[in-house]
Scaffold this motif. Structure first.
Motif, PDB file in Angstrom:
ATOM      1  N   GLN A 423       0.840  -1.162   0.078  1.00 51.03           N
ATOM      2  CA  GLN A 423      -0.030   0.074   0.097  1.00 51.03           C
ATOM      3  C   GLN A 423       0.945   1.143  -0.129  1.00 51.03           C
ATOM      4  N   MET A 424       0.685   2.074  -0.962  1.00 49.71           N
ATOM      5  CA  MET A 424       1.520   3.495  -1.256  1.00 49.71           C
ATOM      6  C   MET A 424       0.339   4.491  -0.633  1.00 49.71           C
ATOM      7  N   ILE A 425       0.791   5.332   0.412  1.00 54.28           N
ATOM      8  CA  ILE A 425       0.065   6.067   0.969  1.00 54.28           C
ATOM      9  C   ILE A 425       0.660   7.757   0.945  1.00 54.28           C
ATOM     10  N   PRO A 426       0.069   8.513   0.350  1.00 55.00           N
ATOM     11  CA  PRO A 426       0.689   9.893   0.225  1.00 55.00           C
ATOM     12  C   PRO A 426       0.888  10.465   1.488  1.00 55.00           C
ATOM     13  N   TRP A 427       1.773  11.438   1.303  1.00 54.19           N
ATOM     14  CA  TRP A 427       2.545  11.892   2.563  1.00 54.19           C
ATOM     15  C   TRP A 427       1.522  12.678   3.509  1.00 54.19           C
ATOM     16  N   TYR A 428       0.526  13.333   2.874  1.00 50.74           N
ATOM     17  CA  TYR A 428      -0.373  14.054   3.792  1.00 50.74           C
ATOM     18  C   TYR A 428      -1.251  13.230   4.557  1.00 50.74           C
ATOM     19  N   VAL A 429      -1.359  11.953   4.379  1.00 45.80           N
ATOM     20  CA  VAL A 429      -1.878  10.818   5.300  1.00 45.80           C
ATOM     21  C   VAL A 429      -1.276  10.545   6.392  1.00 45.80           C
ATOM     22  N   ARG A 430      -1.173  11.000   7.580  1.00 44.86           N
ATOM     23  CA  ARG A 430      -0.057  10.864   8.548  1.00 44.86           C
ATOM     24  C   ARG A 430      -0.532   9.478   9.029  1.00 44.86           C
ATOM     25  N   LEU A 431       0.189   8.520   9.156  1.00 41.41           N
ATOM     26  CA  LEU A 431      -0.231   7.245   9.785  1.00 41.41           C
ATOM     27  C   LEU A 431       0.211   7.078  10.873  1.00 41.41           C
ATOM     28  N   TYR A 432      -0.430   6.363  11.806  1.00 41.68           N
ATOM     29  CA  TYR A 432       0.069   6.179  13.196  1.00 41.68           C
ATOM     30  C   TYR A 432       0.417   4.755  13.193  1.00 41.68           C
ATOM     31  N   GLY A 433       1.657   4.509  13.250  1.00 42.93           N
ATOM     32  CA  GLY A 433       2.234   3.015  13.099  1.00 42.93           C
ATOM     33  C   GLY A 433       1.651   2.128  14.134  1.00 42.93           C
ATOM     34  N   HIS A 434       1.637   2.772  15.418  1.00 44.16           N
ATOM     35  CA  HIS A 434       1.151   1.910  16.776  1.00 44.16           C
ATOM     36  C   HIS A 434      -0.246   1.598  16.520  1.00 44.16           C
ATOM     37  N   THR A 435      -1.117   1.907  15.730  1.00 44.35           N
ATOM     38  CA  THR A 435      -2.572   1.643  15.757  1.00 44.35           C
ATOM     39  C   THR A 435      -2.715   0.524  14.665  1.00 44.35           C
ATOM     40  N   LEU A 436      -1.577   0.141  13.970  1.00 42.22           N
ATOM     41  CA  LEU A 436      -1.696  -0.905  13.120  1.00 42.22           C
ATOM     42  C   LEU A 436      -2.091  -2.124  13.682  1.00 42.22           C
ATOM     43  N   GLN A 437      -3.287  -2.734  13.390  1.00 43.29           N
ATOM     44  CA  GLN A 437      -3.929  -4.141  13.993  1.00 43.29           C
ATOM     45  C   GLN A 437      -4.434  -4.895  12.993  1.00 43.29           C
ATOM     46  N   VAL A 438      -4.363  -6.292  13.634  1.00 47.07           N
ATOM     47  CA  VAL A 438      -4.945  -7.193  12.684  1.00 47.07           C
ATOM     48  C   VAL A 438      -5.821  -7.933  13.726  1.00 47.07           C
ATOM     49  N   SER A 439      -7.047  -8.202  12.965  1.00 53.96           N
ATOM     50  CA  SER A 439      -7.821  -8.985  13.613  1.00 53.96           C
ATOM     51  C   SER A 439      -8.296 -10.468  12.927  1.00 53.96           C
ATOM     52  N   LEU A 440      -8.462 -11.354  13.428  1.00 58.87           N
ATOM     53  CA  LEU A 440      -9.009 -12.712  12.844  1.00 58.87           C
ATOM     54  C   LEU A 440     -10.366 -13.162  13.186  1.00 58.87           C
ATOM     55  N   ASP A 441     -11.054 -13.261  12.259  1.00 55.16           N
ATOM     56  CA  ASP A 441     -12.281 -13.759  12.882  1.00 55.16           C
ATOM     57  C   ASP A 441     -13.216 -12.695  13.964  1.00 55.16           C
ATOM     58  N   GLY A 442     -13.024 -11.467  13.484  1.00 50.78           N
ATOM     59  CA  GLY A 442     -13.460 -10.746  14.625  1.00 50.78           C
ATOM     60  C   GLY A 442     -12.924 -10.481  16.074  1.00 50.78           C
ATOM     61  N   ARG A 443     -11.643 -11.069  16.171  1.00 48.39           N
ATOM     62  CA  ARG A 443     -10.840 -10.803  17.534  1.00 48.39           C
ATOM     63  C   ARG A 443      -9.618 -10.225  17.146  1.00 48.39           C
ATOM     64  N   ASN A 444      -9.124  -9.358  18.039  1.00 49.41           N
ATOM     65  CA  ASN A 444      -7.705  -8.739  17.725  1.00 49.41           C
ATOM     66  C   ASN A 444      -6.850  -9.728  18.241  1.00 49.41           C
ATOM     67  N   VAL A 445      -5.845  -9.987  17.265  1.00 52.91           N
ATOM     68  CA  VAL A 445      -4.600 -10.930  17.618  1.00 52.91           C
ATOM     69  C   VAL A 445      -3.396 -10.071  17.810  1.00 52.91           C
ATOM     70  N   GLU A 446      -2.401 -10.831  18.333  1.00 49.05           N
ATOM     71  CA  GLU A 446      -1.290 -10.173  18.588  1.00 49.05           C
ATOM     72  C   GLU A 446      -0.636 -10.197  17.021  1.00 49.05           C
ATOM     73  N   PHE A 447       0.281  -8.888  16.792  1.00 48.59           N
ATOM     74  CA  PHE A 447       0.336  -8.369  15.538  1.00 48.59           C
ATOM     75  C   PHE A 447       1.310  -9.439  14.967  1.00 48.59           C
ATOM     76  N   TRP A 448       2.225  -9.802  15.602  1.00 54.25           N
ATOM     77  CA  TRP A 448       3.489 -10.576  15.093  1.00 54.25           C
ATOM     78  C   TRP A 448       3.184 -12.110  15.086  1.00 54.25           C
ATOM     79  N   SER A 449       1.989 -12.560  15.651  1.00 52.70           N
ATOM     80  CA  SER A 449       1.626 -13.956  15.377  1.00 52.70           C
ATOM     81  C   SER A 449       1.312 -13.855  14.011  1.00 52.70           C
TER      82      SER A 449
END
Lengths: 658, 675
Positions: A423-449
């Motif tokens: 995903q390429m995101i233009p610079w004026y969209v300021r991402l918050y890296g710490h909010t990157l989250q993955v959920s499987l089947d409706g449950r948040n899971v540990e990111f690196w798992s």
């Protein structure tokens, strides 16, 4: 990208027959489940290596050859697309869908054989050259904020299923450092979602063909027809082996995919499948072939799930009557039938042999078939409202129905699915890296798992876009995967806004690759036609191929990882009121004028002096004498009357004129 | 006051800078100025319907009516057929929910639309102090919904997304048709039929550039809830929650694909189509527009002006706006209208005489009365802060939407009307489809007077400004006129702080009481008792400081200043509330004085006319709110608690302003009056 896979075979082919230039034209037609018709035009020109053949050509377009030489293009793919490929209705997991589906607007990928330091500048020059060649604003891709360097997504060597990939250690945190991966990558990727595609892009594209649109398949390209369809994607693919492998020449592939709307019918609510003919779709019959083409064929493809309706006949190992069976009837008999191992059929018609080909399908029975939808229904969208913040969500939901030819080499029982997101995101969209989250089947899971590999390059204001590449591995039983990341919307300078800033800003498509899912077809010639069997992909031998006419069939046979482009999203930024600068200037000037006026007044004026002067009126100069004359009441009254009259006339004039 | 004026004339000539001199002049003649301001404010308020401008389409790209509408009688017939089909399906089916969903899904699929079903539960009405201004409710649907302590089935919206053939899918237009399956009226069925027929037409339209999302909103739990739930999920999806599990129990014949929540880019505009049976035997069908969202937010005026333009251009409808019907019988208002009509006529003649090009238009008395009726209704709706329909849900996400309500008695046999309505919707959709940018430049702050007249903020702020200007002028005048006795300011500040704190406590009280007691009357009784008890000490704070006649002046000027500031802020939040507040508080605050001093003024032989009038009016004006509150308490005590709940639910600015502006102000005035 899929290019290396796709072209390995084409190149192989050319290496066997690379003694002369060659041009082939092919058209594939496929009835789609929703009643529309897909037409995929494929033109290929090959050029033997320069060392053997020299630089004077008969067929190969000079413009492209010069581009290749000048910018040392190893691979390049340029696409112009209008409309969206409907993955749910038209399919994902089959080679044609993979060839056809491109993101809206312009997309350019190029791999250049220049020193690493020069890649960006060469890319810039290339975009300008292409921009001139195709009458499009590809030159906007020159700006470093619009393109990026993919680390994993476009690279065959990052073949994660093989050894040495970063996928081997489960649960180990892997944020890949830039140097290690980007060292040998000279590939750049850029997209302009906003670019409008029009005939002015088609004309230069046609000019590259030896017969232009005067003879052969291109005579079908009636402009109003192909531009009023539901989808239109025109591509240009260049591969050249001139720079590293000397024995391989240069190949130019030009494809045009259109999805033509089913013929209009009166009762719209219930009708689905419609009969069609070539002349009904394009407005003209196919008359002859391009005299310069070695091959000129038309294919009619029947997908597995449609071909299954004929399966009753197949099992008896008798001839299927393609011209007239219980499902449909065709207007003319195919010269050859190819069947893939998975069951789809490819009916071939030679364009040259028929003086006038008007291929048509008449449906006999109401058949219903579903396309290969792939494992996941993928969508990307922007959540949140307002002009301040939001989040980007990429979601995968498991599909029911056939998932298509999905082949994972080396692994028998597939237990998990790999997903790679770019995903390429233009610079004026300021991402918050710490909010990157993955959920499987409706449950948040540990990111690196779940995440096996991640590249997160933050944006630099006005210099570079943010690039996010994430490789996920989830269990095959997973029903839903969702990735979210939050962002704040930045502010642009007033001169950075495009003219239609209030329309919003486009976020380019995310490119989603399923590296373990290989999309290809293995063909064998049916009993009906010729008796030879086409090679199984892995053991290609030059002599198996009867003629170069199989360029296209080979393309379908080549293994490529399944790739999906997400929707383009529109983001509303806080746009200023563009008339505001005027207001601000006016206001500021007024305030300044008032300020300086009163300041000067306060500094310069001496009231005591004035009073003294007015008492000593006789000594006053000419000006004050005049003023004194004005102070006379009689004179004053006359002046007032004149002033009132002038103002009245002016007002009346102004009102009557406005 | 007459004596004051004489004093002014004898005062030495003013010195200093111009502005300062002007201010001094105004303060010196405060009584006169505020009298003029009040009169001018009320006159200009009355004049608002006369000053209304004609609506115009601000966004040129909308191009309303530039293309021929293709919706025909054939499509209307189809709509009728579909409506009949729905009704027979529902009457013959054993499981209407399931069969209807299946039927709708098949229909949408045949149109080439993506469809899905969205389940939701109504939000629980909870009192939480922090969440007051951010009216964020959750509509999460599990297997069952808990409504008033009972388990009920969730509502299910059916959503169809028609992808524009050549569009890039960035933007979408939303069409909402509320329906109620349990008791489906004939009008409702026709609304569904018409929407489907319209979608069919759009699925074949070549011009479509934006996706069309059709939401069949299940109005089992109010129309607003259904639309709000869908919009909430559209914009703020819950990624990790029970919604995924929710997938598993809706397998009533649908594949899992039917419940994927699908999206279609950013929403440009929304239209809610409603068909209702008109009261009475009149056969005239009319079209009503509702636009007020929560807290008096209005959609972009182009949404209304496009509809109005298409209607007035084709001349096929009677377009109306909701009004207050009783007002039309008020004779005095009609006579005011006549006065304005006569003046307007004269002005028009004059204009015509001087400027040959000018249009000689004037407002007739009939128009005036109608205008006042619509204006008052609009203000009332804005003031309550409760949206007038499901379009209000869109405004919460900064989207523009209106409700188009067809009121008719005989839709089944009124072919022409339906066809024309279909054409209108097609025209409006096409117009919005033309729009290249989001709505950004037209008016958002306006009050409608009639379907083709509106009052913009630049006009309606004038009467409010005139009324509001009384507060600072009078406060300044009071401050300068009287020499403060030592300690009087401290006392005034103390009283004001106490009263304000008390009001704040009062405002928060319901949220606490809600959790402590279960029955509404108990809550109300405890609330009133508590607030009364807490207020008593303040009134007992009357000390011996009443040495001079003017002891109350600092207190009054503080009250005036604070109220002025509060109303000014309020006007930015919800103008109608601020205007109502100004109308109520200006006479009360200005006339506030202790009962003893007004008594004295009444009988003092030397006092002027104004003082006497003021002395008579003051008790009436000051006690008026008290009387109103007592009357409401006596008569509507049962409904009062639920009204408070409603205000909390919508996060209405009326509630905040009632407790933080009106209440302290009137209590302070009463304090002055009784002490």
């Amino acid at each position: 990208m899929d290019l290396p896979f796709a072209l390995a075979f084409v190149l192989l082919l050319t290496s066997c027959y690379a003694i002369d230039e060659d041009f082939s034209e092919e058209l594939l037609l496929r009835p789609l489940p929703d009643g529309n018709v897909l037409a995929h035009f494929h033109f290929a020109s090959t050029l033997p290596p320069v060392d053997h053949y020299g630089v004077h050509h008969r067929l190969f377009p000079k413009a492209i050859f010069q581009l290749v030489r000048k910018f040392r293009i190893k691979e390049m793919e340029l696409s112009f697309t209008q409309g969206r490929w409907n993955y749910q209705r038209w399919g994902v997991g089959d080679p044609i869908a993979q060839l056809a589906a491109k993101p809206v607007g312009v997309e350019l990928t190029a791999s250049l054989d220049v020193p690493e330091a020069e890649v960006d500048s060469t890319w810039g020059n290339l975009t300008h050259a292409l921009s001139g060649l195709f009458c499009a604003s590809i030159n906007f891709l020159e700006s470093p904020t619009t393109f990026l360097e993919p680390w994993f997504s476009w690279r065959p060597e990052a073949n994660w299923t093989g050894g040495g990939g970063a996928f081997d250690a489960p649960g180990v945190k892997r944020v890949v450092k830039g140097k290690k991966w980007s060292k040998s990558s000279r590939t750049r990727y850029g997209a302009l979602p906003r670019e409008a595609v029009c005939t002015e892009n088609l004309t230069p594209w046609l000019k590259l063909l030896p017969c232009r649109d005067k003879a052969g398949l291109t005579t079908l390209l009636d402009r109003p027809t192909i531009y009023s369809g539901m989808y239109h994607s025109q591509r240009l693919i260049i591969t050249s082996g001139d720079f590293d492998r000397d024995e391989e020449g240069t190949t130019l592939e030009q494809t045009l995919t259109v999805v033509l709307r089913k013929p209009a019918v009166s009762e719209g609510l219930s009708s689905k499948l419609q009969d069609w003919t070539l002349s009904g779709l394009f407005g003209s019959k196919l008359e002859g072939k391009c005299p310069l083409a070695t091959t000129s064929s038309v294919y009619l493809e029947l997908e597995e799930s449609l071909a299954k309706h004929l399966a009753g006949d197949l099992s008896k190992e008798t001839r299927i009557n393609f011209v007239d069976n219980r499902v449909f009837s065709l207007s003319s008999a195919p010269s050859r039938v190819l069947a893939s191992l998975s069951g789809s059929l490819l009916l071939e018609y030679e364009a040259g042999t028929h003086s006038e080909l008007d291929l048509g399908v008449t449906w006999r029975a109401p058949v219903d078939w579903s396309p290969a939808r792939g494992r996941f229904y993928t969508s990307r969208y922007l959540a949140g409202s307002g002009n301040a913040r939001g989040s980007i969500v990429i979601s995968f939901r498991a599909n029911d129905g056939p998932s298509g030819d999905c082949y994972s080499p080396g692994i028998e029982a597939v237990e998990y699915v790999d997903i790679m997101i770019l995903q390429m995101i233009p610079w004026y969209v300021r991402l918050y890296g710490h909010t990157l989250q993955v959920s499987l089947d409706g449950r948040n899971v540990e990111f690196w798992s779940v995440v096996r590999l991640m590249r997160f390059t933050p944006a630099e204001d006005r210099k570079a876009p943010a690039a996010v590449e994430i490789a996920l591995r989830v269990s095959i039983a997973t029903q839903a995967v969702t990735l979210t990341i939050q962002y704040d919307k930045g502010f642009l300078h007033i001169d950075e806004h495009p003219p239609d800033a209030n329309r919003g800003f486009d976020l380019p498509s995310a490119v989603i690759t399923f590296p373990r899912c290989r999309v290809f077809k293995q063909f064998q010639s049916d009993d009906v036609g010729h008796s030879h069997i086409l090679a199984v992909v892995q053991v290609v031998d030059c002599f198996v191929f009867p003629s170069p006419s199989f360029v296209f069939a080979l393309l379908l046979q080549s293994q490529r990882p399944m790739q999906i482009y997400s929707e383009v999203s529109l983001m509303q930024l806080a746009t200023p009121d563009f008339s505001m600068p005027y207001n601000v200037i006016t206001l500021t000037c007024t305030v300044l004028a008032l300020y300086f006026g009163s300041l000067l007044n306060a500094l310069r004026r001496r009231i005591g002096e004035e009073e003294r002067e007015s008492k000593e009126g006789k000594k006053a100069g000419l000006l004050s004498q005049k003023l004194k004359w004005l102070r006379n009441e009689k004179h004053m009254r006359v002046i007032k009357v004149i002033l009132v009259v002038i103002i009245g006339v002016a007002v009346n004039h102004y009102l009557s004129s406005s | 006051m007459g004596a004051d004026g004489e004093k002014d004339r004898q005062a030495p000539p003013l010195k200093g800078r111009l502005l300062a001199r002007l201010a001094v002049l105004i303060v010196r003649h405060a009584a006169l100025v505020s009298f003029v301001c009040c009169v001018a404010g009320i006159v200009s308020l009355m004049l608002l319907p006369v000053l209304a401008k004609s609506v115009y389409v601000d966004e040129n790209a909308l191009l309303p009516g530039s293309a021929r509408a293709t919706f025909s009688h054939y499509d209307t017939l189809k709509a009728h057929d579909l409506a009949r089909e729905i009704q027979t399906l529902l009457s013959s089916s054993t499981d209407p929910q399931k069969d209807f969903r299946k039927w709708l899904g098949d229909r949408l699929d045949a149109l080439g639309a993506d469809y899905y079903f969205h389940r939701f539960c109504p939000p629980t009405r909870s009192f939480s102090i922090l969440g007051f201004l951010s009216t964020s409710h959750t509509y999460e649907a599990g297997k069952h919904c808990l409504v008033d302590g009972r388990e009920q089935t969730p509502g299910v919206n059916a959503v169809g997304i028609l992808r524009a053939h050549q569009g890039d899918g960035n933007e979408a237009i939303v069409l909402v048709t509320p329906f109620e399956l349990e008791n489906l009226t004939a009008e409702n069925a026709i609304a569904m039929g018409l929407s489907l027929s319209l979608l069919d037409l759009l699925s074949r339209a070549l011009w479509l550039a934006k996706d069309v999302v059709w939401v069949a909103a299940d109005s089992k739990y109010e129309k607003y809830t259904a639309v709000a739930a869908w919009l909430k999920e559209y914009h703020e999806p819950l990624v990790s929650d029970s919604s995924f599990e929710g997938m598993h129990y809706t397998q009533d014949g649908n594949s899992s694909r039917d419940i994927f929540f699908k999206r279609a880019g950013s929403i440009t505009a929304g239209f809610v189509l409603e068909f209702t049976r008109g009261a009475g035997a009149t056969k005239v069908s009319s079209l009503e527009i509702h636009a007020e969202g929560s807290n008096g937010q209005m959609p972009n005026m182009d949404m209304i002006s496009v509809v109005n333009l298409l209607v007035s251009w084709r001349q096929q409808f009677h377009l109306t706006l909701e009004g207050v019907p009783r007002i039309k019988d008020w004779q005095w208002l009609r006579s005011v209208g006549y006065v304005f009509e006569i003046v307007g006529k004269k002005a028009a003649e004059l204009r015509k005489a001087f400027l040959s090009h000018a249009k000689a238009s004037f407002t007739t008395a009939e128009d005036y009365v109608n205008g006042v009726s619509v204006l008052l209704r609009s203000c009332w709706n804005q003031m309550l802060g409760v949206p007038t329909g499901s379009h209000g849900a869109f405004r919460d996400f900064q989207l523009d939407a209106v409700t188009l309500e067809v009121v008719s008695t005989d839709l089944e046999h009124n072919m022409d009307f339906l066809t024309n309505f279909g054409r209108l919707i097609e025209g409006v959709l096409r117009s919005v489809n033309n729009l290249l940018e989001k709505f950004h430049q037209s008016l958002f702050l306006y009050i409608m007077v009639s379907p083709n007249k509106f009052v913009s903020i630049s006009t309606y702020i004038i009467p409010f400004g005139l009324l509001l200007s009384n507060f600072p002028i009078q406060a300044a005048a009071l401050c300068t006129s009287v020499k403060a006795t030592p300690g009087s300011w401290t006392r005034a500040i103390l009283v004001v702080i106490l009263v304000e704190t008390w009001s704040l406590g009062n405002a928060i009280c319901p949220a606490i009481l809600f959790h402590l007691f279960s029955s509404a009357p108990t809550r109300l009784a405890v609330w009133i008792l508590l607030s009364g008890l807490c207020l008593a000490p303040v009134f007992c704070l009357r000390s011996d400081a009443h040495a001079s006649d003017d002891w109350y002046v600092p207190l009054k000027s503080l009250t005036l200043g604070l109220t002025g500031i509060a109303l000014g802020i309020l006007s930015a939040v919800n103008f109608s509330v601020a205007l109502a507040g100004a109308l109520l508080l200006v006479p009360m605050c200005l006339s506030a004085q202790p009962f003893s001093s007004s008594w004295r003024a009444l009988w003092k032989p030397k006092s002027g006319v104004i003082s006497r009038v003021n002395a008579v009016l003051a008790p009436a004006l000051t006690c008026f709110p008290l009387l109103v509150v007592l009357t409401i308490l006596a008569r509507e005590s049962a409904g009062l608690w639920s009204f408070v709940e409603l205000m909390w639910f919508w996060g209405s600015a009326l509630y905040v302003s009632a407790f933080l502006v009106f209440l302290p102000c009137s209590i302070l005035c009463l304090y002055i009056f009784f002490s």
